[in-house]
Design a protein around this motif. Structure first.
Motif, PDB file in Angstrom:
ATOM      1  N   UNK A 143      -3.488  -3.934 -10.658  1.00  0.00           N
ATOM      2  CA  UNK A 143      -4.152  -3.676 -12.010  1.00  0.00           C
ATOM      3  C   UNK A 143      -3.169  -4.124 -13.139  1.00  0.00           C
ATOM      4  N   UNK A 144      -1.867  -3.476 -13.009  1.00  0.00           N
ATOM      5  CA  UNK A 144      -0.783  -3.380 -14.019  1.00  0.00           C
ATOM      6  C   UNK A 144      -0.442  -5.121 -14.057  1.00  0.00           C
ATOM      7  N   UNK A 145      -0.146  -5.551 -12.648  1.00  0.00           N
ATOM      8  CA  UNK A 145       0.029  -7.039 -12.962  1.00  0.00           C
ATOM      9  C   UNK A 145      -0.955  -7.826 -13.500  1.00  0.00           C
ATOM     10  N   UNK A 146      -2.197  -7.430 -13.274  1.00  0.00           N
ATOM     11  CA  UNK A 146      -3.425  -8.146 -13.972  1.00  0.00           C
ATOM     12  C   UNK A 146      -3.231  -8.346 -15.573  1.00  0.00           C
ATOM     13  N   UNK A 147      -2.841  -7.017 -15.970  1.00  0.00           N
ATOM     14  CA  UNK A 147      -3.014  -6.802 -17.281  1.00  0.00           C
ATOM     15  C   UNK A 147      -1.813  -7.483 -17.931  1.00  0.00           C
ATOM     16  N   UNK A 148      -0.593  -7.163 -17.543  1.00  0.00           N
ATOM     17  CA  UNK A 148       0.580  -8.098 -17.591  1.00  0.00           C
ATOM     18  C   UNK A 148       0.326  -9.665 -17.801  1.00  0.00           C
ATOM     19  N   UNK A 149      -0.288 -10.274 -16.775  1.00  0.00           N
ATOM     20  CA  UNK A 149      -0.547 -11.476 -16.574  1.00  0.00           C
ATOM     21  C   UNK A 149      -1.798 -12.196 -17.651  1.00  0.00           C
ATOM     22  N   UNK A 150      -2.507 -11.188 -18.087  1.00  0.00           N
ATOM     23  CA  UNK A 150      -3.621 -11.649 -18.696  1.00  0.00           C
ATOM     24  C   UNK A 150      -4.818 -12.385 -18.061  1.00  0.00           C
ATOM     25  N   UNK A 151      -4.917 -12.075 -16.817  1.00  0.00           N
ATOM     26  CA  UNK A 151      -5.973 -12.855 -15.879  1.00  0.00           C
ATOM     27  C   UNK A 151      -5.998 -11.662 -14.728  1.00  0.00           C
ATOM     28  N   UNK A 152      -7.334 -12.164 -14.259  1.00  0.00           N
ATOM     29  CA  UNK A 152      -7.591 -11.007 -12.721  1.00  0.00           C
ATOM     30  C   UNK A 152      -7.011 -11.844 -11.589  1.00  0.00           C
ATOM     31  N   UNK A 153      -6.588 -10.849 -10.667  1.00  0.00           N
ATOM     32  CA  UNK A 153      -6.129 -11.409  -9.325  1.00  0.00           C
ATOM     33  C   UNK A 153      -7.359 -11.700  -8.498  1.00  0.00           C
ATOM     34  N   UNK A 154      -7.075 -12.725  -7.740  1.00  0.00           N
ATOM     35  CA  UNK A 154      -7.985 -13.268  -6.456  1.00  0.00           C
ATOM     36  C   UNK A 154      -7.504 -12.486  -5.314  1.00  0.00           C
ATOM     37  N   UNK A 155      -8.477 -11.405  -4.798  1.00  0.00           N
ATOM     38  CA  UNK A 155      -7.876 -10.774  -3.654  1.00  0.00           C
ATOM     39  C   UNK A 155      -8.584 -11.332  -2.213  1.00  0.00           C
ATOM     40  N   UNK A 156      -7.699 -11.405  -1.278  1.00  0.00           N
ATOM     41  CA  UNK A 156      -8.090 -11.587   0.053  1.00  0.00           C
ATOM     42  C   UNK A 156      -7.712 -10.534   0.963  1.00  0.00           C
ATOM     43  N   UNK A 157      -8.514  -9.692   1.211  1.00  0.00           N
ATOM     44  CA  UNK A 157      -8.274  -8.369   2.056  1.00  0.00           C
ATOM     45  C   UNK A 157      -8.020  -8.699   3.366  1.00  0.00           C
ATOM     46  N   UNK A 158      -6.903  -8.178   4.011  1.00  0.00           N
ATOM     47  CA  UNK A 158      -6.389  -8.190   5.363  1.00  0.00           C
ATOM     48  C   UNK A 158      -6.218  -6.973   6.082  1.00  0.00           C
ATOM     49  N   UNK A 159      -6.250  -7.176   7.398  1.00  0.00           N
ATOM     50  CA  UNK A 159      -5.988  -5.728   7.891  1.00  0.00           C
ATOM     51  C   UNK A 159      -4.376  -5.417   8.127  1.00  0.00           C
ATOM     52  N   UNK A 160      -3.991  -4.168   8.551  1.00  0.00           N
ATOM     53  CA  UNK A 160      -2.722  -3.609   8.334  1.00  0.00           C
ATOM     54  C   UNK A 160      -1.873  -4.650   9.127  1.00  0.00           C
ATOM     55  N   UNK A 161      -0.675  -5.015   8.647  1.00  0.00           N
ATOM     56  CA  UNK A 161       0.127  -5.809   9.435  1.00  0.00           C
ATOM     57  C   UNK A 161       1.379  -4.963  10.184  1.00  0.00           C
ATOM     58  N   UNK A 162       1.612  -5.581  11.476  1.00  0.00           N
ATOM     59  CA  UNK A 162       2.428  -5.045  12.371  1.00  0.00           C
ATOM     60  C   UNK A 162       3.786  -4.687  11.679  1.00  0.00           C
ATOM     61  N   UNK A 163       4.362  -3.375  11.880  1.00  0.00           N
ATOM     62  CA  UNK A 163       5.620  -3.076  11.084  1.00  0.00           C
ATOM     63  C   UNK A 163       5.502  -2.288   9.819  1.00  0.00           C
ATOM     64  N   UNK A 164       4.287  -2.570   9.343  1.00  0.00           N
ATOM     65  CA  UNK A 164       4.264  -1.879   7.763  1.00  0.00           C
ATOM     66  C   UNK A 164       3.911  -0.418   7.847  1.00  0.00           C
TER      67      UNK A 164
END
Length: 321
Positions: free
Chosen positions: A258-279
């Protein structure tokens, strides 16, 4: 004092060189400018942050080259930040981590031992906590269940440095960094990946369905901690210490976006993914030990530190963000 900084063209390394030179130290750096990400960014980073600083092209596995550099420069202290970074990449190219983070680290320990270096400060990582610790992560918690080879090599570095401190009385300090961000940051990490994608209107991959929290730490706070640790070498029978350097304030991933969206002045297009190995689902630094030892006190919330990253991405990458 002469300070040798390895990984000097890297994100944290270049800012560290800049800060050391600004306070009057003689600084010599080295970097192998490898292609883990675009070397042009590293060269532009050096030109912007380290004009006039002596930075050599040299690899950690080049023992003869390192020895010649130590003999020429005669450093008093070493800040060892060079390493093969990245959790996910360690799943694809494990040999790069063995070469740089293990073989290269032994080379540095041997040279620091034989050349009588007064203090070795080296980069560890919050990744060492793996599945063993619960937030807030304390330096006293176990680190014997890493989630990636990268984390395993960093935990090994701490054991190796302890051994050299015990056997040879080499003063050494390990610093566990927590998700560092800022202008000129690494393009493979979430702050730049997300900022560039939002600016360009591309989708961002949000792992674990967004249910993640990170202790994002501004590079200025990290560099302050590095210099503080450097100025306070450990003493005692085994002169080795380890410190967390983090913001002690984990941020919800969705708020970060959300902070990035506000600074960029436009919304993010999200693609939700499962947890990545190692994270890891959550990171949070207990920084009490660093505060007590050398006054470490981070001051930069993401609401202040993240918008300049977005603006820098727009300025540096332009339409190619």
């Amino acid at each position: 004092m002469t300070v040798l900084v390895t990984g000097a063209a890297g994100f944290i390394g270049a800012y560290t060189c800049q800060a050391l030179a600004a306070r009057g130290e003689r600084v010599v750096g080295l970097d192998n400018y490898n292609a883990y990400y675009d070397p042009a960014i590293k060269r532009d980073r050096v030109a912007a942050l380290c004009p006039g600083i002596d930075i050599r092209a040299l690899d950690l596995v080049d023992r003869d080259g390192l020895a010649a550099l130590f003999d020429e420069v005669k450093p008093d202290r070493v800040v060892h930040l060079a390493a093969q970074a990245g959790v996910r990449y360690s799943l694809q190219n494990p040999h790069a981590y063995v070469a740089s983070n293990l073989d290269g680290f032994v080379n540095m320990l041997e040279l620091c031992r034989h050349r009588g270096i007064g203090h070795l400060v080296y980069a560890s990582s919050s990744s060492v906590y793996g599945d063993s610790a619960t937030p807030p992560f304390s330096e006293d918690q176990r680190i014997d269940k890493p989630r990636s080879l990268y984390a395993a090599t960093k935990a090994a570095n701490e054991l190796m440095a302890y051994t050299y401190a015990q056997l040879y009385e080499l003063p050494a300090t390990g610093l566990r960094f927590f998700t560092v961000y800022g202008p000129w940051g690494r393009p493979d990490m979430a702050p730049l990946l997300f900022a560039r994608a939002v600016l360009a209107g591309r989708e961002i991959e949000v792992f674990n369905q967004g249910r993640m929290r990170r202790d994002f730490t501004h590079v200025s706070d990290i560099v302050s901690g590095i210099l503080g640790a450097l100025d306070h070498p450990p003493a005692g029978t085994v002169p080795h210490r380890v410190f967390n350097l983090g913001n002690h304030t984990p941020v919800e991933l969705e708020h970060f976006i959300a902070v990035i969206e506000q600074a960029a002045g436009q919304p993010a297009r999200r693609q939700y993914r499962p947890m990545q190995p190692g994270d890891m689902v959550e990171t949070m630094a207990d920084t009490a030990r660093a505060k007590a030892a050398f006054g470490f006190e981070p001051h930069t919330p993401i609401e202040t530190g993240l918008p300049p990253v977005v603006h820098w991405c727009r300025d540096y990458f332009g339409d190619a963000a």
